[in-house]
Scaffold this active site. Structure first.
Site, mmCIF file in Angstrom:
data_model
loop_
_atom_site.group_PDB
_atom_site.id
_atom_site.type_symbol
_atom_site.label_atom_id
_atom_site.label_comp_id
_atom_site.label_asym_id
_atom_site.label_seq_id
_atom_site.Cartn_x
_atom_site.Cartn_y
_atom_site.Cartn_z
ATOM 1 N N GLN A 100 -5.762 39.679 -18.340
ATOM 2 C CA GLN A 100 -4.585 39.740 -19.206
ATOM 3 C C GLN A 100 -4.929 40.541 -20.459
ATOM 4 O OE1 GLN A 100 -1.778 38.137 -18.133
ATOM 5 N NE2 GLN A 100 -0.607 38.947 -19.826
ATOM 6 N N PHE A 101 -4.821 41.884 -20.369
ATOM 7 C CA PHE A 101 -5.184 42.725 -21.500
ATOM 8 C C PHE A 101 -4.332 42.443 -22.730
ATOM 9 C CE2 PHE A 101 -1.655 45.239 -20.030
ATOM 10 C CZ PHE A 101 -1.154 45.840 -21.185
ATOM 11 N N THR A 102 -3.147 41.867 -22.557
ATOM 12 C CA THR A 102 -2.281 41.605 -23.706
ATOM 13 C C THR A 102 -2.864 40.560 -24.654
ATOM 14 O OG1 THR A 102 -0.967 40.032 -22.426
ATOM 15 C CG2 THR A 102 -0.180 42.320 -22.503
#
Length: 176
Positions: A100-102
């Site tokens: 989850q790069f966010t």
């Protein structure tokens, strides 16, 4: 750690100064969870944790391993005597880990998050693998690695509501 001129906390780790904490995870305790891509189930677990894993640029294998160890040992499950007393290992739980790069978003300026601190996809995927392998080595059962760069649908049964943010602050001090 020190605060720089911009008011940012700079963490000092074994490899020098950085403006972001190493790897970050959001752990949600679940009674069961499932992830689908294009309607097909690509990962499912019973009792355990859903882990959203954010990898920052500059993160190392040691950072990912340290956070996996913390994930395995974090006492977020109930015992007979306390609501938060046992780890995912203690309850023989599983982990469903999703990149989850966010989680690497910087929201300090303006209203649009910046993701420049996120690791490039190839490096994030490699460190995701390190994190998952270390979880397995720590005794977390039925780990289901996820597909990359797809839209995911989550199905979570969460009768045991608890979510925790865990930052990999290995060899760092925090200023409050």
């Amino acid at each position: 750690g020190v605060v720089n001129r911009s008011g940012q906390l700079v963490l000092e780790t074994g490899r020098g100064k950085r403006d972001t904490p190493p790897v970050r995870a959001v752990l949600q305790r679940v009674s069961k969870a499932e992830v689908r891509v294009d309607g097909e189930t690509v990962g499912a677990i019973g009792r355990g944790v859903v882990v959203l894993l954010g990898v920052f640029s500059g993160d190392t294998d040691a950072d990912a391993a340290a956070l996996a160890d913390k994930t395995a040992k974090l006492r977020i499950f109930p015992s007979d005597h306390r609501p938060i007393d046992r780890s995912v290992v203690d309850v023989a739980g599983s982990a469903l880990v999703v990149s989850q790069f966010t989680l690497c978003a910087d929201t300090r300026k303006g209203n649009r998050p910046s993701f420049v601190a996120a690791a490039p996809p190839e490096e994030a995927e490699r460190l995701y693998g390190v994190y998952c392998a270390r979880l397995r080595a720590a005794g977390v059962a039925a780990l289901r690695p996820m597909q990359w760069q797809n839209y995911l649908d989550f199905m979570v049964a969460d009768r045991m509501h608890a979510s925790v943010v865990a930052d990999g602050l290995r060899n760092a001090r925090r200023l409050v």
